[in-house]
Design a protein around this motif. Structure first.
Motif, PDB file in Angstrom:
ATOM      1  N   THR A 120       0.832  -1.201   0.000  1.00 42.06           N
ATOM      2  CA  THR A 120       0.000   0.000   0.000  1.00 42.06           C
ATOM      3  C   THR A 120       0.871   1.257   0.000  1.00 42.06           C
ATOM      4  O   THR A 120       0.650   2.186  -0.789  1.00 42.06           O
ATOM      5  CB  THR A 120      -0.932   0.018   1.226  1.00 42.06           C
ATOM      6  OG1 THR A 120      -1.842  -1.084   1.138  1.00 42.06           O
ATOM      7  CG2 THR A 120      -1.734   1.309   1.289  1.00 42.06           C
ATOM      8  N   ALA A 121       1.850   1.279   0.873  1.00 41.88           N
ATOM      9  CA  ALA A 121       2.738   2.448   0.955  1.00 41.88           C
ATOM     10  C   ALA A 121       3.494   2.653  -0.358  1.00 41.88           C
ATOM     11  O   ALA A 121       3.681   3.792  -0.808  1.00 41.88           O
ATOM     12  CB  ALA A 121       3.722   2.272   2.112  1.00 41.88           C
ATOM     13  N   GLU A 122       3.909   1.561  -0.983  1.00 40.51           N
ATOM     14  CA  GLU A 122       4.648   1.658  -2.240  1.00 40.51           C
ATOM     15  C   GLU A 122       3.784   2.268  -3.349  1.00 40.51           C
ATOM     16  O   GLU A 122       4.225   3.174  -4.074  1.00 40.51           O
ATOM     17  CB  GLU A 122       5.124   0.273  -2.658  1.00 40.51           C
ATOM     18  CG  GLU A 122       5.884   0.243  -3.973  1.00 40.51           C
ATOM     19  CD  GLU A 122       6.271  -1.169  -4.377  1.00 40.51           C
ATOM     20  OE1 GLU A 122       6.501  -1.391  -5.589  1.00 40.51           O
ATOM     21  OE2 GLU A 122       6.338  -2.056  -3.490  1.00 40.51           O
ATOM     22  N   VAL A 123       2.552   1.777  -3.494  1.00 37.75           N
ATOM     23  CA  VAL A 123       1.682   2.283  -4.556  1.00 37.75           C
ATOM     24  C   VAL A 123       1.234   3.711  -4.260  1.00 37.75           C
ATOM     25  O   VAL A 123       1.218   4.568  -5.149  1.00 37.75           O
ATOM     26  CB  VAL A 123       0.467   1.349  -4.746  1.00 37.75           C
ATOM     27  CG1 VAL A 123      -0.475   1.917  -5.805  1.00 37.75           C
ATOM     28  CG2 VAL A 123       0.924  -0.045  -5.150  1.00 37.75           C
ATOM     29  N   GLU A 124       0.896   3.996  -3.010  1.00 39.63           N
ATOM     30  CA  GLU A 124       0.523   5.367  -2.652  1.00 39.63           C
ATOM     31  C   GLU A 124       1.678   6.326  -2.933  1.00 39.63           C
ATOM     32  O   GLU A 124       1.459   7.479  -3.339  1.00 39.63           O
ATOM     33  CB  GLU A 124       0.127   5.435  -1.182  1.00 39.63           C
ATOM     34  CG  GLU A 124      -1.235   4.824  -0.898  1.00 39.63           C
ATOM     35  CD  GLU A 124      -1.638   4.937   0.561  1.00 39.63           C
ATOM     36  OE1 GLU A 124      -2.837   4.876   0.853  1.00 39.63           O
ATOM     37  OE2 GLU A 124      -0.729   5.093   1.422  1.00 39.63           O
ATOM     38  N   GLY A 125       2.907   5.855  -2.722  1.00 43.75           N
ATOM     39  CA  GLY A 125       4.065   6.690  -3.007  1.00 43.75           C
ATOM     40  C   GLY A 125       4.175   7.063  -4.478  1.00 43.75           C
ATOM     41  O   GLY A 125       4.603   8.170  -4.823  1.00 43.75           O
TER      42      GLY A 125
END
Length: 337
Positions: free
Chosen positions: A191-196
């Motif tokens: 999630t953090a990777e895609v939101e980034g």
């Protein structure tokens, strides 16, 4: 926008997938399927709340069947190969989708249906978990699935009443599926990777922020997609502001699509401009419209899946076209997607 109000249009267009009975003697047997171990230290039992109540999963599942519109991608993203999945409907060839092709088994994933679920095929695959987090399940479908294995039904987004037809965000879906598979940590990191990636795209394109966007789908009529639909929400994650118009769009309402940016799904410029009202929209005449002429395109498929695998691909495709639509220069023509 009510998800079910445009289900037929979305499914027929191929932007979504639907469930059809397609079992038979030539279906791969359960023993021909394979899956990766799902547990990486997640604590069990876990309980997932959804539209039909809640489901408790007592231990890490090893045979997962996905019956929804995009869950296959979410499971694959977490390192699990489903033993069965629904067959997509429409022109888009999901078996060759570029964001997941390296994760799909050479022989494909056995089908459990398309417009209708094949419950016998699902049972034959001996699942210990069925995931239908974004599946438009009816109560009767859910009851039949639950009799086969623990089943996660359609997720209800945060802040929505029980029974709501609004779609959960991809983040909510990934969190729930990660929990069900015992992969909460992996889901959080993904999630953090895609939101980034969204954050980076917004930072690199300040012209997006605050611009109003209309996202309209054409399938024997116009349908405006809002934040309750993953396809509409994709553009809002890039800093755009939603057009309040939602649902079926009448001829008289077409003028309300004349926002800072217009995205047309299912028609090219020549086809869209055959409508006299559409042809006069400032967003059209000033080249502030991004067209997705066919639902068979990779971008249309990526937008339809709206998964942690497909969203980065969709970003790479969409950002240059949206930048052209928001550069303030009418002579710049956004590329079709």
């Amino acid at each position: 926008m009510n998800r079910r109000s445009v289900l037929a249009a979305l499914a027929a267009s191929g932007v979504l997938t639907t469930l059809t009975a397609c079992g038979g003697a030539d279906e791969p047997a359960a023993t021909a399927s394979s899956t990766s171990p799902t547990s990486t230290g997640g604590a069990f039992p876990v309980t997932i709340t959804h539209k039909f109540g809640s489901t408790t999963i007592e231990s890490a599942p090893s045979r997962v069947v996905t019956v929804g519109y995009n869950e296959e991608d979410f499971v694959l993203a977490l390192g699990v190969t489903p033993v069965g999945s629904r067959t997509p409907l429409g022109d888009f060839d999901s078996a060759k989708r570029p964001w997941a092709v390296d994760l799909l088994p050479a022989g494909g994933i056995p089908s459990v249906g398309q417009s209708e679920l094949n419950f016998e095929q699902i049972a034959a695959l001996r699942p210990d978990l069925v995931i239908g987090a974004y599946a438009y399940l009816q109560q009767t479908d859910y009851d039949k699935l639950s009799a086969i294995a623990p089943t996660v039904g359609d997720l209800v987004p945060a802040g929505q009443p029980a029974g709501s037809d609004a779609a959960a965000t991809w983040q909510e879906e990934l969190a729930a599926i990660g929990k069900a598979l015992g992969k909460e940590a992996e889901a959080g990191s993904l999630t953090a990777e895609v939101e980034g990636k969204f954050t980076a795209a917004v930072a690199a394109n300040p012209s997006f922020t605050g611009k109003t966007v209309s996202v309209v789908l054409y399938n024997q009529g116009y349908y405006a997609l809002d934040a309750a639909d993953p396809r509409g929400n994709f553009f809002l994650q890039l800093g755009f502001t939603a057009n309040p118009l939602s649902g079926s769009v009448s001829e008289e309402q077409l003028v309300q699509l004349d926002t800072d940016v217009l995205v047309v799904l299912g028609l090219g410029k020549a086809e869209f401009a055959q409508n006299a009202v559409a042809a006069r929209l400032g967003a059209v005449t000033e080249n502030r419209t991004v067209y997705v002429p066919t639902f068979a395109s990779d971008f249309a498929g990526a937008l339809g899946f709206s998964s942690p695998l497909s969203l980065p691909f969709a970003l790479e495709q969409a950002v240059p076209a949206l930048a052209a639509a928001t550069d303030g220069n009418p002579s710049t023509v956004p590329a079709d997607l």
